[in-house]
Motif scaffolding. Structure first.
Motif, PDB file in Angstrom:
ATOM      1  N   ILE A  79      28.389   4.555  11.746  1.00  0.00           N
ATOM      2  CA  ILE A  79      29.622   5.228  12.176  1.00  0.00           C
ATOM      3  C   ILE A  79      29.518   5.733  13.610  1.00  0.00           C
ATOM      4  N   GLY A  80      28.321   5.618  14.185  1.00  0.00           N
ATOM      5  CA  GLY A  80      28.101   6.135  15.538  1.00  0.00           C
ATOM      6  C   GLY A  80      28.875   5.401  16.615  1.00  0.00           C
ATOM      7  N   VAL A  81      29.472   4.265  16.289  1.00  0.00           N
ATOM      8  CA  VAL A  81      30.247   3.501  17.265  1.00  0.00           C
ATOM      9  C   VAL A  81      31.518   4.249  17.666  1.00  0.00           C
ATOM     10  N   THR A  92      29.664  11.179  19.432  1.00  0.00           N
ATOM     11  CA  THR A  92      29.659  10.028  18.535  1.00  0.00           C
ATOM     12  C   THR A  92      29.770  10.546  17.104  1.00  0.00           C
ATOM     13  N   ALA A  93      30.424   9.792  16.254  1.00  0.00           N
ATOM     14  CA  ALA A  93      30.605  10.219  14.864  1.00  0.00           C
ATOM     15  C   ALA A  93      29.272  10.373  14.144  1.00  0.00           C
ATOM     16  N   THR A 134      24.146  16.599  26.960  1.00  0.00           N
ATOM     17  CA  THR A 134      24.217  18.051  26.790  1.00  0.00           C
ATOM     18  C   THR A 134      25.221  18.417  25.711  1.00  0.00           C
ATOM     19  N   GLY A 135      26.376  17.748  25.717  1.00  0.00           N
ATOM     20  CA  GLY A 135      27.386  18.003  24.691  1.00  0.00           C
ATOM     21  C   GLY A 135      26.864  17.696  23.298  1.00  0.00           C
ATOM     22  N   ASN A 136      26.202  16.534  23.160  1.00  0.00           N
ATOM     23  CA  ASN A 136      25.629  16.156  21.863  1.00  0.00           C
ATOM     24  C   ASN A 136      24.608  17.182  21.390  1.00  0.00           C
ATOM     25  N   TYR A 137      23.764  17.645  22.344  1.00  0.00           N
ATOM     26  CA  TYR A 137      22.701  18.579  21.957  1.00  0.00           C
ATOM     27  C   TYR A 137      23.261  19.948  21.586  1.00  0.00           C
TER      28      TYR A 137
END
Length: 261
Positions: free
Chosen positions: A31-33, A61-62, A218-221
């Motif tokens: 689903i990360g796409v 990413t999802a 940074t956003g993901n973390y």
């Protein structure tokens, strides 16, 4: 034979944890796409904060929905089955992910029938299928490398903290190891997939700049950091369930053996 395997509580528990671990990792990969806006999803105004010379908002990413769960599962397995158990499952998971994408590639190569439809106002079902399951090679490589590095780092930090704190401070070794490993994971996958990969392979879109890597990573973390903190009580809940299932004596024996790996 199967009755003997399932009658052993520690073996049965390992099978349950392994299945949940692998399923979550593979679903997160698939689903990360999809890239989504966290602010739009929860119905708030986008932050648009200045960061590294760009306006920062949460475009994720999802896969981030499940990766924190995977790393919590890593810590649970680490607690009772040691580093060898985690590494075995990590290598197996990466092998299965690679196998899955190989099968996807084979399925994409099949000529579609005129009966192949998806619905939802999608005119070209085959292009939609190809777009979702045909992720770029470097995205696959980046995600698998980042996953393995994150897992090895998580195991290392977890055991280092536990050697200092002993059985106390479950939250510190579980959450601490997750936060450190996720910091590396968040940037490695983007750097390999979008900075290196798009410079080496044509047809994958424009290569990202280091600024884009830093902003998105940074956003993901930040998201993973918050989720890891929020899920800390869940770690204690799972530990409590396992302790009652195994019995305190058996659980203590397994945790002691896990530290010897």
């Amino acid at each position: 034979m199967i009755k003997q395997i399932l009658s052993d509580k520690s073996t049965k528990l390992f099978l349950i944890l392994s299945g949940f671990f692998i399923a979550n990792a593979m679903i997160a990969e698939f689903i990360g796409v999809k890239i989504f806006s966290l602010e739009d999803t929860v119905g708030i105004k986008r932050l648009e904060l200045p960061l590294f010379g760009s306006n920062f908002s949460f475009h994720l990413t999802a896969g981030v929905l499940l990766w924190p769960v995977v790393f919590i599962m890593t810590d649970i397995i680490n607690e009772y089955y040691g580093s060898k158990g985690v590494k075995f499952l990590s290598y197996l998971t990466v092998t299965l992910i690679a196998y899955s994408f190989l099968m996807f590639s084979g399925a994409i190569g099949l000529k579609p029938s005129e009966y192949f439809t998806i619905g939802n106002d999608i005119d070209n079902a085959n292009n939609a299928f190809k777009g979702i399951f045909g992720q770029g090679l470097w995205i696959i490589i980046g995600s698998m490398v980042a996953f393995l590095i994150g897992q090895v780092l998580d195991v290392f930090v977890f055991h280092r903290i536990k050697r200092v704190t002993g059985e106390k401070s479950i939250w510190l070794r579980a959450t601490g190891s997750t936060l450190i490993s996720q910091l590396v994971d968040s940037f490695v996958v983007l750097f390999i997939a979008f900075y290196i990969g798009r410079r080496l392979q044509e047809g994958q879109g424009d290569a990202w700049s280091l600024k884009q890597i830093l902003v998105t990573g940074t956003g993901n973390y930040i998201y993973k950091f918050i989720v890891a903190i929020v899920l800390t009580p869940v770690i204690y809940l799972i530990h409590g369930v396992i302790e009652r299932y195994l019995g305190h004596e058996k659980a203590a024996e397994m945790k002691k053996a896990a530290m010897l790996d």
